[in-house]
Write an enzyme that holds these catalytic residues in place. Structure first.
Site, mmCIF file in Angstrom:
data_model
loop_
_atom_site.group_PDB
_atom_site.id
_atom_site.type_symbol
_atom_site.label_atom_id
_atom_site.label_comp_id
_atom_site.label_asym_id
_atom_site.label_seq_id
_atom_site.Cartn_x
_atom_site.Cartn_y
_atom_site.Cartn_z
ATOM 1 N N VAL A 98 0.821 -1.207 0.000
ATOM 2 C CA VAL A 98 0.000 0.000 0.000
ATOM 3 C C VAL A 98 0.864 1.270 0.000
ATOM 4 O O VAL A 98 0.378 2.349 -0.299
ATOM 5 C CB VAL A 98 -0.992 -0.005 1.190
ATOM 6 C CG1 VAL A 98 -0.294 0.331 2.489
ATOM 7 C CG2 VAL A 98 -2.161 0.923 0.935
ATOM 8 N N SER A 99 2.139 1.134 0.270
ATOM 9 C CA SER A 99 3.032 2.289 0.367
ATOM 10 C C SER A 99 3.284 2.898 -1.005
ATOM 11 O O SER A 99 3.893 2.273 -1.879
ATOM 12 C CB SER A 99 4.364 1.865 0.993
ATOM 13 O OG SER A 99 5.335 2.859 0.812
ATOM 14 N N THR A 100 2.859 4.143 -1.171
ATOM 15 C CA THR A 100 3.044 4.813 -2.456
ATOM 16 C C THR A 100 4.502 5.166 -2.721
ATOM 17 O O THR A 100 4.855 5.438 -3.864
ATOM 18 C CB THR A 100 2.190 6.091 -2.540
ATOM 19 O OG1 THR A 100 2.515 6.939 -1.443
ATOM 20 C CG2 THR A 100 0.710 5.750 -2.508
#
Length: 184
Positions: A47-49
């Protein structure tokens, strides 16, 4: 340590949304580790952009990475084992034979340099433009959008206990994102 690797089948068998994250991590591992062994480890969360551009560059350049999921929603990034790797308690972290980087921009530049990537040109002026955009992304855009809008609603460490402060942070991020959207 609590991070999930391709060898940690127990961690990949969780249920619900965590199961989706685990399936994604397993698929990413298969993509990156098929037919070769990676010496570099990338500690990340899907989920880490700020982790995704690294995964995209690695895929595009054929860079083998041993993908290690750090579960942000379970707080693994704040546990002693991970803090020993990255004292800021954030993802991503790259380890390459004892050499460690803990900022996404530095990781991208390092990997691009290793491969001689066209994405990070050797020409000083062209490289300066790439650096300028990377810096703007990390300071001009991401500070307000990532930390102000996304993290302050999703990650407990970024949610203010005072409702008035929380609402002010969200309102500021909303104003900034509206201004950015209207300028393009």
């Amino acid at each position: 340590m609590g991070v999930t690797s391709q060898y940690d089948e127990a961690g990949l068998q969780s249920s619900g949304s965590q199961g989706n994250v685990s399936r994604l991590a397993r698929n990413l591992n298969l993509l990156f580790l098929l037919n070769f062994h990676a010496s570099m480890k990338l500690y990340f969360h899907p989920v880490s952009t700020v982790s995704r551009p690294i995964m995209l560059l690695a895929a595009d350049e054929g860079i083998a990475l041993d993908m290690q999921v750090v579960d942000l929603f379970k707080g693994e990034h704040k546990q002693a084992a991970y803090l020993a790797l990255n004292p800021s308690g954030q993802v991503p972290t790259l380890e390459d034979n004892g050499f460690r980087l803990t900022e996404s921009s530095a990781i991208l530049k390092y990997l691009a340099d290793l491969k001689g990537s066209r994405a990070y040109p050797a020409d000083a002026q062209k490289r300066a433009r790439v650096n300028e955009l990377m810096d703007w992304f990390n300071t001009g855009l991401y500070r307000d959008l990532g930390y102000g809008m996304v993290y302050s609603q999703a990650l407990p460490d970024y949610i203010y206990p005072d409702a008035a402060v929380q609402n002010a942070v969200l309102a500021r991020a909303d104003r900034k994102s509206t201004r950015l959207n209207s300028s393009h």
